[in-house]
Design an enzyme around this catalytic site. Sequence first.
Site, short mmCIF file in Angstrom:
data_model
loop_
_atom_site.label_atom_id
_atom_site.label_comp_id
_atom_site.label_asym_id
_atom_site.label_seq_id
_atom_site.Cartn_x
_atom_site.Cartn_y
_atom_site.Cartn_z
CG ASP A 328 -2.03 0.97 1.17
OD1 ASP A 328 -2.81 0.91 0.20
OD2 ASP A 328 -2.14 1.82 2.08
CD GLU A 357 -2.54 2.31 -3.23
OE1 GLU A 357 -3.65 2.83 -3.37
OE2 GLU A 357 -1.85 2.45 -2.21
#
Length: 586
Positions: A328, A357
């Site tokens: 993330d 990400e």
Amino acid sequence: MFREAIYHRPKDNYAYACANGELHIRIRTKKDDMKEVTLVYGDTYEFDDNKWTYSTAHMKKTGSDQLFDYWLASVTPRYKRLRYGFIVNDRKDSTCFTEKGFYPEPPVNDISYYFSFPYVNQADIFQAPEWVKDTVWYQIFPERFANGNKDNDPDGTLPWGSREPEIDNFFGGDLEGVIEHIDYLKELGIGGIYFTPIFKAHSNHKYDTIDYMEIDPQFGTKETLKKLIDVCHKNGIKVMLDAVFNHSGVFFPPFQDVVEKGKNSKYQDWFHIREFPLVMEPRPNYDTFGFTSSMPKFKTENPEVKEYLLEVGRYWVREFDIDGWRLDVANEVSHAFWREFRREVKAIKPDLYILGEIWHDSLPWLRGDQFDAVMNYPLSTNIVNLFANQSVSVKEFVENMSHVIHMYPDTVNEAAFNLVGSHDTPRILTQCGEDVERLKQVFVLLLTFIGTPCIYYGDEIGLTGGQDPGCRKCMEWNPDQQNRELLQHVRKLIQLRSENPLLANEGELTFVPPKNEEDPCLAYTKSNEEKTIMIIINKSKNSVEYPLSFDAAEQTVKNLWNQEQLILQNGQTLELKANDFKILEF
């Protein structure tokens, strides 16, 4: 000839090595400027009578965006090294482009004029795990997929699907619920599950991690996870977990220690704190994700922090045999940390998939020393704009995607994580105005494009919902409430992709240029030396006649969707009804 538009650099997406020993060389020129481009190449040390000896290779135009054309040649250097330049021809003039500029003829007295690929070092070749290229992913938001064990439901758990999703409500989804529905995923054709975070946290989304070494009790235990991974592996399904190494949750014990003890905390250097005492509102005086005070940013250059997070990465691979990490907010963590992270986890499991990400140009992370892929949001945006928002023409879509494809080496594009919806975006059916026919076309594109596609749970049965948290509805398990026709459509596409490697990542993708700005048909081919598959999508609400072009006067064509055999003439038109598509093999 627009010389100022000609561009090449001897690295990254313009010059890269492949695992089979080939070098791919690209060059960029002004759109519609060049008639042809030729690669001039030879070994760095081969001379004849004090003159450099070289060969030439025709370069193929592989795509065009709004401003430029892109050209490619593939060569296999005998001694794993190359000097090269380009002969560019605009119909009026021909010139040789080298590292030192433009020359009327290829210089042969001094190779220092030329671009150099010094040596193909195996360690420098970008190689994502081979299995990824054949995988169709399924993203699961665990709290909303299925409740398999009511004994671990948190306080205040609502009956399944009884209310709209909110930022702070719970419905009891857990890992046992996934185990109970493995047969559903296997029948769908799924080869990998991407789980949003499952580690201990207070929220329903779990991105506010409290303990990276524990499963959240509402999802189950470590034994439940082991059982889930074992069941998945026995059914040919890979498992990828989601980790947040950019920031922790506010209740992460080291940060709580800083909250309590201030500058006397032994953890105060774990975070980017600008001054004491800590201030959380209206804006924190420490670095966070965005300005969210409950998500303090890690200082990954701190050796203690780095070792803690690296052990998190190692632990779940070593002890649970996971197959991938999705990372993330990966672009806000240092490159140095990710390089070390890759070395550590790949030492345990070399074919582990590392997915970052990142929403923008990600080439700095995709040089083979950090990530295997990033989430392909540029593709998502362009698909949504074409089919859902209908804010771009087919011509603009082709130009935009040609630009995206040429931002990266082909080897990177093959492992790109392609998605049209996630826990961060409105449901794709909602974005399509709940027009199922448009959504079917979206799935045709997603599941026949280069890269590794991912389906967000429930999109295959027509779940709707707006922006987060609306996109996080409970999965609908009542067959009468599912769009079974859509489900069968997706199943069939996944099966076709599995049976036909050209629909996945074998061969070369080429867009067929639209006739004009109004052309409603998106067409592209996937081809190798033996055959071609052509995908044509009519996004119009009217029937159209699509002209076909073949090398031969007559061509036998198989429609892979309905197995119909056709004998078509070169130049013949093919009818596509409103919102229709064809998948043709020849």
